[in-house]
Design a protein around this motif. Structure first.
Motif, short mmCIF file in Angstrom:
data_model
loop_
_atom_site.label_atom_id
_atom_site.label_comp_id
_atom_site.label_asym_id
_atom_site.label_seq_id
_atom_site.Cartn_x
_atom_site.Cartn_y
_atom_site.Cartn_z
N SER A 43 0.44 -1.50 -0.19
CA SER A 43 0.31 0.08 -0.25
C SER A 43 0.57 1.28 0.45
N ARG A 44 1.96 1.78 0.56
CA ARG A 44 2.58 2.70 0.76
C ARG A 44 3.61 3.08 -0.43
N LYS A 45 3.86 1.51 -0.82
CA LYS A 45 4.18 2.05 -2.68
C LYS A 45 4.00 2.10 -3.87
N PHE A 46 2.24 1.45 -3.24
CA PHE A 46 1.41 2.31 -4.41
C PHE A 46 0.93 3.66 -4.32
N ILE A 47 0.75 4.04 -3.56
CA ILE A 47 0.24 5.43 -2.84
C ILE A 47 1.55 6.40 -3.24
N ALA A 48 2.62 5.72 -3.83
CA ALA A 48 4.22 6.37 -3.71
C ALA A 48 3.71 6.75 -5.65
N LEU A 49 3.97 5.16 -6.10
CA LEU A 49 3.10 5.30 -7.26
C LEU A 49 2.13 6.20 -7.94
N ILE A 50 0.59 6.42 -7.85
CA ILE A 50 0.25 6.82 -8.28
C ILE A 50 0.42 8.37 -8.22
N LYS A 51 1.05 8.17 -7.01
CA LYS A 51 1.48 10.31 -6.89
C LYS A 51 2.52 10.50 -8.13
N LEU A 52 3.70 9.67 -8.30
CA LEU A 52 4.45 9.68 -8.67
C LEU A 52 3.78 9.99 -9.76
N SER A 56 -5.05 8.09 -10.31
CA SER A 56 -6.34 7.76 -9.21
C SER A 56 -5.98 6.19 -9.17
N ALA A 57 -6.26 6.40 -8.03
CA ALA A 57 -6.02 4.75 -7.88
C ALA A 57 -6.91 3.74 -8.30
N GLU A 58 -8.16 4.70 -8.29
CA GLU A 58 -9.41 4.03 -8.86
C GLU A 58 -9.39 3.30 -10.60
N TRP A 59 -8.48 4.60 -11.47
CA TRP A 59 -8.06 4.12 -12.74
C TRP A 59 -7.07 3.51 -12.62
N MET A 60 -6.20 3.24 -11.92
CA MET A 60 -4.54 2.11 -11.72
C MET A 60 -5.57 0.29 -11.84
N ILE A 61 -6.28 0.93 -10.48
CA ILE A 61 -6.76 -0.87 -10.63
C ILE A 61 -8.07 -1.49 -11.17
#
Length: 99
Positions: A43-52, A56-61
């Motif tokens: 989850s921590r890496k996922f949040i960094a990933l979508i920010k970079l 959006s998290a919704e689009w990514m998943i």
């Protein structure tokens, strides 16, 4: 999984696997596994990933396959530039458009 969308977002933002790895505090090999859908970021890496990558998290998943042929499901906003580039390249390849 997120592999295809990660590749699209990374290409759109012109980031290398190394750039993503640095932002997510992991190795480029881990990023490759995410793109190959053989692993998922925590989850921590996922949040960094979508920010970079500015997505959006919704689009990514979202599990809906990306369809670069339909304007209804084509990427919106910042992803539209990538979609248009791919669509134009395909039209040129099919001889329907000239440079």
């Amino acid at each position: 999984m997120i592999g295809e969308r990660l590749r699209v977002a990374r290409a759109r933002s012109r980031k290398t696997m190394r750039d993503v790895a640095i932002a997510c505090d992991c190795t480029p090999q881990a990023v490759k596994k995410w793109e190959d859908d053989t692993a998922m970021p925590d989850s921590r890496k996922f949040i960094a990933l979508i920010k970079l990558l500015d997505v959006s998290a919704e689009w990514m998943i979202d599990q809906t396959p990306l369809d670069f042929h339909s304007t209804e499901t084509a990427p919106q906003g910042r992803h539209a530039k990538y979609w248009v580039r791919e669509a134009v390249a395909e039209l040129i390849e099919q001889g329907m458009l000239t440079r």
